[in-house]
Scaffold this active site. Structure first.
Site, PDB file in Angstrom:
ATOM      1  N   LYS A 101       4.063  -7.957  -1.163  1.00  0.00           N
ATOM      2  CA  LYS A 101       5.032  -7.388  -0.870  1.00  0.00           C
ATOM      3  C   LYS A 101       4.252  -6.860   1.165  1.00  0.00           C
ATOM      4  O   LYS A 101       4.339  -7.199   1.700  1.00  0.00           O
ATOM      5  CB  LYS A 101       5.544  -7.013  -0.878  1.00  0.00           C
TER       6      LYS A 101
ATOM      7  N   ARG B 217      14.750  -0.912  -5.674  1.00  0.00           N
ATOM      8  CA  ARG B 217      14.420  -1.243  -7.023  1.00  0.00           C
ATOM      9  C   ARG B 217      14.500  -0.663  -8.223  1.00  0.00           C
ATOM     10  O   ARG B 217      14.696  -1.061  -8.988  1.00  0.00           O
ATOM     11  CB  ARG B 217      12.861  -0.101  -6.636  1.00  0.00           C
TER      12      ARG B 217
ATOM     13  N   ARG C 114      -7.643  -3.348  -4.118  1.00  0.00           N
ATOM     14  CA  ARG C 114      -7.121  -2.928  -3.035  1.00  0.00           C
ATOM     15  C   ARG C 114      -7.546  -2.224  -2.958  1.00  0.00           C
ATOM     16  O   ARG C 114      -7.853  -0.642  -3.212  1.00  0.00           O
ATOM     17  CB  ARG C 114      -5.360  -2.950  -3.354  1.00  0.00           C
TER      18      ARG C 114
ATOM     19  N   ARG D  95      -5.757   3.676  -3.353  1.00  0.00           N
ATOM     20  CA  ARG D  95      -4.185   4.801  -3.266  1.00  0.00           C
ATOM     21  C   ARG D  95      -4.243   4.714  -4.922  1.00  0.00           C
ATOM     22  O   ARG D  95      -4.963   4.685  -5.622  1.00  0.00           O
ATOM     23  CB  ARG D  95      -3.367   3.615  -3.939  1.00  0.00           C
TER      24      ARG D  95
ATOM     25  N   ARG E 192       3.454   0.948 -13.929  1.00  0.00           N
ATOM     26  CA  ARG E 192       4.459   0.120 -12.776  1.00  0.00           C
ATOM     27  C   ARG E 192       4.932  -0.982 -13.224  1.00  0.00           C
ATOM     28  O   ARG E 192       6.078  -1.315 -12.798  1.00  0.00           O
ATOM     29  CB  ARG E 192       2.947   0.257 -11.621  1.00  0.00           C
TER      30      ARG E 192
HETATM   31  P1  AP5 Z   1      -0.122  -5.807  -1.263  1.00  0.00           P
HETATM   32  O1  AP5 Z   1       0.469  -6.974  -0.108  1.00  0.00           O
HETATM   33  O2  AP5 Z   1      -0.507  -4.803  -1.307  1.00  0.00           O
HETATM   34  O3  AP5 Z   1       1.082  -5.343  -2.507  1.00  0.00           O
HETATM   35  P2  AP5 Z   1       2.311  -4.926  -3.104  1.00  0.00           P
HETATM   36  O4  AP5 Z   1       3.362  -6.092  -3.502  1.00  0.00           O
HETATM   37  O5  AP5 Z   1       2.548  -4.354  -1.221  1.00  0.00           O
HETATM   38  O6  AP5 Z   1       2.097  -3.934  -3.820  1.00  0.00           O
HETATM   39  P3  AP5 Z   1       2.694  -2.373  -3.997  1.00  0.00           P
HETATM   40  O7  AP5 Z   1       1.664  -1.769  -5.055  1.00  0.00           O
HETATM   41  O8  AP5 Z   1       2.449  -1.909  -2.250  1.00  0.00           O
HETATM   42  O9  AP5 Z   1       3.366  -2.465  -4.485  1.00  0.00           O
HETATM   43  P4  AP5 Z   1       4.395  -1.576  -5.260  1.00  0.00           P
HETATM   44  O10 AP5 Z   1       5.712  -1.837  -5.199  1.00  0.00           O
HETATM   45  O11 AP5 Z   1       3.363  -0.579  -6.511  1.00  0.00           O
HETATM   46  O12 AP5 Z   1       4.140  -0.022  -4.554  1.00  0.00           O
HETATM   47  P5  AP5 Z   1       5.158   0.671  -3.590  1.00  0.00           P
HETATM   48  O13 AP5 Z   1       4.040   1.084  -2.830  1.00  0.00           O
HETATM   49  O14 AP5 Z   1       5.844   0.044  -2.880  1.00  0.00           O
HETATM   50  O15 AP5 Z   1      -1.459  -7.090  -1.942  1.00  0.00           O
HETATM   51  C1  AP5 Z   1      -1.632  -5.868  -3.456  1.00  0.00           C
HETATM   52  C2  AP5 Z   1      -2.721  -6.805  -2.908  1.00  0.00           C
HETATM   53  O16 AP5 Z   1      -3.696  -7.508  -3.275  1.00  0.00           O
HETATM   54  C3  AP5 Z   1      -4.183  -6.197  -1.766  1.00  0.00           C
HETATM   55  O17 AP5 Z   1      -5.905  -5.459  -1.942  1.00  0.00           O
HETATM   56  C4  AP5 Z   1      -3.828  -7.776  -1.082  1.00  0.00           C
HETATM   57  O18 AP5 Z   1      -4.652  -7.603   0.129  1.00  0.00           O
HETATM   58  C5  AP5 Z   1      -3.776  -8.390  -2.287  1.00  0.00           C
HETATM   59  N1  AP5 Z   1      -3.649  -9.497  -1.570  1.00  0.00           N
HETATM   60  C6  AP5 Z   1      -2.018  -9.557  -1.547  1.00  0.00           C
HETATM   61  N2  AP5 Z   1      -1.866 -11.409  -1.283  1.00  0.00           N
HETATM   62  C7  AP5 Z   1      -2.726 -11.825  -2.087  1.00  0.00           C
HETATM   63  C8  AP5 Z   1      -2.974 -13.511  -2.227  1.00  0.00           C
HETATM   64  N3  AP5 Z   1      -1.759 -14.288  -1.941  1.00  0.00           N
HETATM   65  N4  AP5 Z   1      -4.361 -13.693  -2.846  1.00  0.00           N
HETATM   66  C9  AP5 Z   1      -5.197 -12.090  -3.095  1.00  0.00           C
HETATM   67  N5  AP5 Z   1      -5.005 -11.177  -2.951  1.00  0.00           N
HETATM   68  C10 AP5 Z   1      -3.743 -10.652  -2.504  1.00  0.00           C
HETATM   69  O19 AP5 Z   1       5.420   2.279  -4.059  1.00  0.00           O
HETATM   70  C11 AP5 Z   1       4.522   3.224  -5.002  1.00  0.00           C
HETATM   71  C12 AP5 Z   1       5.355   4.704  -5.424  1.00  0.00           C
HETATM   72  O20 AP5 Z   1       6.146   4.756  -5.263  1.00  0.00           O
HETATM   73  C13 AP5 Z   1       6.599   3.492  -6.512  1.00  0.00           C
HETATM   74  O21 AP5 Z   1       5.326   3.382  -8.002  1.00  0.00           O
HETATM   75  C14 AP5 Z   1       7.814   4.505  -6.909  1.00  0.00           C
HETATM   76  O22 AP5 Z   1       6.749   5.617  -7.202  1.00  0.00           O
HETATM   77  C15 AP5 Z   1       7.339   4.931  -5.615  1.00  0.00           C
HETATM   78  N6  AP5 Z   1       8.762   4.813  -4.684  1.00  0.00           N
HETATM   79  C16 AP5 Z   1       8.653   3.489  -3.885  1.00  0.00           C
HETATM   80  N7  AP5 Z   1       9.480   2.558  -3.366  1.00  0.00           N
HETATM   81  C17 AP5 Z   1      10.275   3.123  -4.248  1.00  0.00           C
HETATM   82  C18 AP5 Z   1      12.086   2.804  -4.274  1.00  0.00           C
HETATM   83  N8  AP5 Z   1      12.786   1.968  -4.096  1.00  0.00           N
HETATM   84  N9  AP5 Z   1      12.532   3.927  -4.959  1.00  0.00           N
HETATM   85  C19 AP5 Z   1      11.935   4.599  -6.413  1.00  0.00           C
HETATM   86  N10 AP5 Z   1      10.677   4.507  -5.852  1.00  0.00           N
HETATM   87  C20 AP5 Z   1      10.102   3.952  -5.376  1.00  0.00           C
HETATM   88 MG    MG Z   2       2.582  -2.268  -0.375  1.00  0.00          MG
END
Ligand code: AP5
Ligand code: MG
Length: 214
Positions: free
Chosen positions: A13, A88, A127, A160, A171
């Site tokens: 994402k 979410r 990552r 992270r 997660r």
């Molecule tokens: P990356 O692009 O970083 O993936 P991502 O989908 O953004 O993953 P996140 O870990 O950020 O998602 P998340 O939803 O768990 O975390 P968030 O910060 O939103 O890519 C991942 C890796 O893969 C990278 O190394 C990249 O280089 C590699 N990659 C990408 N594309 C690739 C490809 N095509 N091929 C190979 N490699 C590739 O949330 C974190 C926490 O915050 C949650 O757990 C929760 O506690 C809280 N939170 C956030 N939003 C909410 C909400 N709306 N409600 C409640 N709690 C929330």
């Molecule tokens: Mg992200």
């Protein structure tokens, strides 16, 4: 253009959002990034959020809904926005509907990026993120030119706190239980597009742009 990037942790994402910003010049709104910023500042929101995020659980709905309601009212969202990691839960999606209709706006695309668990774990454990600009790298799939340093701003790369294998597994479970019901929620609204998230970053980008351009 208003769109949502939906999908499990590590599906790409954040990576695709950064590409869409450059293409469409609309802001990325990542609740995860906003919460990590609050943790860094040790604000009351950050202190509360940290207890949930460290375990890989969701931050309570009322807190993230308030963040989004305030963020969407800022003027840089007038031409559109990319929601990354919000909504979410069904409660968050319903609150978003209310906010958008109050603004006289609506969603155009919800992209569900699909990647299997084994690949997600590989992506998340490898990552590295830039402390300064938030750019995401992968030690194997998308390495920086210089070890430990961001290509764009030379900031320090770090892992992270929630990218430990045990937290990642929680997660993924939280995604299945609480977030995946949004796929049928948006299918019913006729805005959902499922994207195969396996392939190179460039290939996934093309799949997204193809849908937007047709
Ligand atoms: P990356 O692009 O970083 O993936 P991502 O989908 O953004 O993953 P996140 O870990 O950020 O998602 P998340 O939803 O768990 O975390 P968030 O910060 O939103 O890519 C991942 C890796 O893969 C990278 O190394 C990249 O280089 C590699 N990659 C990408 N594309 C690739 C490809 N095509 N091929 C190979 N490699 C590739 O949330 C974190 C926490 O915050 C949650 O757990 C929760 O506690 C809280 N939170 C956030 N939003 C909410 C909400 N709306 N409600 C409640 N709690 C929330
Ligand atoms: Mg992200």
């Amino acid at each position: 253009m208003n769109l949502i990037l939906l999908g499990p942790p590590g599906c790409g994402k954040g990576t695709q959002a950064k590409i869409l910003i450059d293409t469409y010049h609309i802001p990325q709104i990542s609740t995860g990034d906003i919460l990590r910023e609050a943790i860094k500042k040790e604000s009351p929101l950050g202190i509360e959020a940290k207890t949930h995020m460290d375990q890989g659980s969701l931050v309570p709905d009322h807190l993230v809904i308030k963040i989004i309601e305030e963020r969407l009212k800022q003027t840089d969202c007038n031409r559109g926005f990319i929601l990354d990691g919000f909504p979410r839960t069904v409660a968050q999606a319903e609150a978003l509907d209310t906010t958008l209709s109050e603004m006289g706006s609506k969603l155009e695309y919800v992209f569900s990026i699909e990647v299997d668990d084994e690949e997600l774990i590989r992506r998340l454990t490898g990552r590295r993120v830039c402390r300064k600009c938030g750019e995401s790298y992968h030690i194997e799939f998308n390495p920086p030119r210089q070890d430990g340093l961001c290509d764009s701003c030379q900031g320090e790369l770090y892992q992270r706190d929630d990218d430990k294998e045990e937290t990642i597994r929680n997660r993924l479970k939280v995604y299945q239980d609480q977030t995946s019901p949004l796929i049928s929620f948006y299918q019913r609204k006729d805005v959902l597009h499922s994207i195969d998230g396996i392939g190179s970053i460039e290939e996934i980008k093309k799949r997204l742009l193809n849908i937007i351009n047709t």
